[in-house]
Design a protein around this motif. Structure first.
Motif, short mmCIF file in Angstrom:
data_model
loop_
_atom_site.label_atom_id
_atom_site.label_comp_id
_atom_site.label_asym_id
_atom_site.label_seq_id
_atom_site.Cartn_x
_atom_site.Cartn_y
_atom_site.Cartn_z
N ASN A 186 49.72 45.98 -26.97
CA ASN A 186 51.00 46.61 -26.66
C ASN A 186 50.89 47.46 -25.40
N GLU B 201 50.28 47.36 -21.60
CA GLU B 201 50.19 46.52 -20.42
C GLU B 201 50.31 47.34 -19.15
N VAL C 125 48.34 39.03 -23.41
CA VAL C 125 49.62 38.66 -24.01
C VAL C 125 50.11 39.84 -24.84
N CYS C 126 51.35 40.23 -24.61
CA CYS C 126 51.93 41.34 -25.38
C CYS C 126 52.16 40.90 -26.82
N ASN D 294 54.38 41.72 -28.76
CA ASN D 294 55.81 41.53 -29.06
C ASN D 294 56.38 40.28 -28.39
N SER D 295 55.55 39.53 -27.69
CA SER D 295 56.03 38.32 -27.02
C SER D 295 56.43 37.26 -28.03
N ALA D 296 57.30 36.36 -27.61
CA ALA D 296 57.68 35.23 -28.47
C ALA D 296 56.46 34.35 -28.73
N ILE E 88 55.30 31.89 -26.06
CA ILE E 88 54.56 32.41 -24.90
C ILE E 88 53.08 32.45 -25.20
N LEU E 89 52.72 32.91 -26.39
CA LEU E 89 51.31 32.94 -26.79
C LEU E 89 50.74 31.53 -26.82
N ARG F 105 50.18 30.19 -23.26
CA ARG F 105 49.01 30.80 -22.60
C ARG F 105 47.72 30.19 -23.16
#
Length: 289
Positions: free
Chosen positions: A85, A87, A104-105, A107-109, A112-113, A116
């Motif tokens: 969390n 960044e 990768v955050c 809280n990302s969708a 997205i993970l 990556r």
């Protein structure tokens, strides 16, 4: 079906399960660890293709875990993606300095993970393929001379620094020129490939076989003393004696050397094995091998 194994390191049960479910849903084989120490212990004995690593964990934080992983696995061999969390510039800089491949955050969708992860896995596969091509002898599939010198240099330095031992077997095939002259280079190529295949079946997973050029080969045996190298050479010798290429049986002369002999440098160790090999060859000629 995706076959890659991914290690997730997170002390939060909820987040660990959430990320595991996302990866398993698309077919990844997922292993979860709840601490850095547990993850490092797992990696000692189990290969994985990628690590997802939480930054904030009690005891050993993600940065320290990443630094420890990099001692064993180079950046282009094992991608490490931080899940965080945080960044901000300082956190990202520290992460990359510790050996991270990406951030990768949390809280990302999920997509997205997954994107990556897919990018880093593809990149790692491509780098491994390129490395394999650059380090392998085209004819036999054994490692090439360039890789032999690099591997020897690394093992020799490690031996001097940490006291670890390794041994080498240098061997030279008898009769390759005769096969080439009498039956052509296709028969000679078959002889070389057959010898490499026979030897590889006997070697341990940690041993490495190199074609040094022409009919000369080198085997590096980590964690092996001189007696162990001799046993390795004799086993390979017995294996190749069963080969017959056209009308030519196969044998080789060999020499051994061990880091326990306290050579001053890698070149001296190679010269010792090479000298021992030529002494063996002279004896075999006298006995008409």
């Amino acid at each position: 079906m995706v076959e890659e194994k991914i290690l997730i390191v997170d002390d939060d049960d909820v987040e660990l399960k959430r990320d595991s479910d996302v990866l398993k849903a698309v077919g990844y084989d997922v292993i979860g660890c709840k601490s850095g120490a547990e993850a490092l212990e797992y990696l000692n004995d189990n290969p994985v293709e990628l690590v997802l690593l939480d930054v904030n964990m009690p005891g050993m934080n993600g940065y320290d875990v990443c630094l420890n992983i990099r001692k064993q696995f180079p950046l282009d061999d094992l991608p490490i993606i931080f899940l965080t969390n945080q960044e901000n510039e300082a956190s990202v800089t520290q992460g990359f300095q510790s050996g991270a491949s990406d951030f990768v955050c949390k809280n990302s969708a999920p997509d997205i993970l997954l994107a990556r992860i897919a990018v880093h896995l593809r990149l790692t596969r491509s780098l491994r393929n390129l490395r394999e091509i650059s380090l392998t002898d085209d004819l036999t599939g054994a490692y090439n001379r360039r890789h032999a010198i690099c591997s020897l240099r690394e093992l020799f330095a490690r031996s001097k620094r940490y006291g670890t031992n390794f041994s080498i077997v240098y061997f030279d095939l008898n009769g390759l020129k005769k096969v080439n002259d009498q039956h052509g280079h296709l028969a000679g190529d078959l002889l070389l490939r057959s010898v490499v295949n026979a030897c590889n079946k006997l070697l341990r997973e940690s041993d490495m076989l190199f074609r040094m050029g022409g009919d000369e080969f080198l085997v590096i045996c980590p964690d092996t003393d001189l007696k162990g190298a001799f046993v390795c050479a004799e086993r390979m010798q017995e294996a190749v004696k069963s080969l017959t290429i056209v009308d030519q049986t196969v044998c080789f002369a060999y020499g051994t050397a061990s880091s326990t002999e306290d050579y001053k440098d890698m070149d001296e160790m190679l010269r010792s094995a090479d000298s021992s090999m030529y002494e063996c060859k002279r004896k075999m000629r006298a006995e008409r091998c």
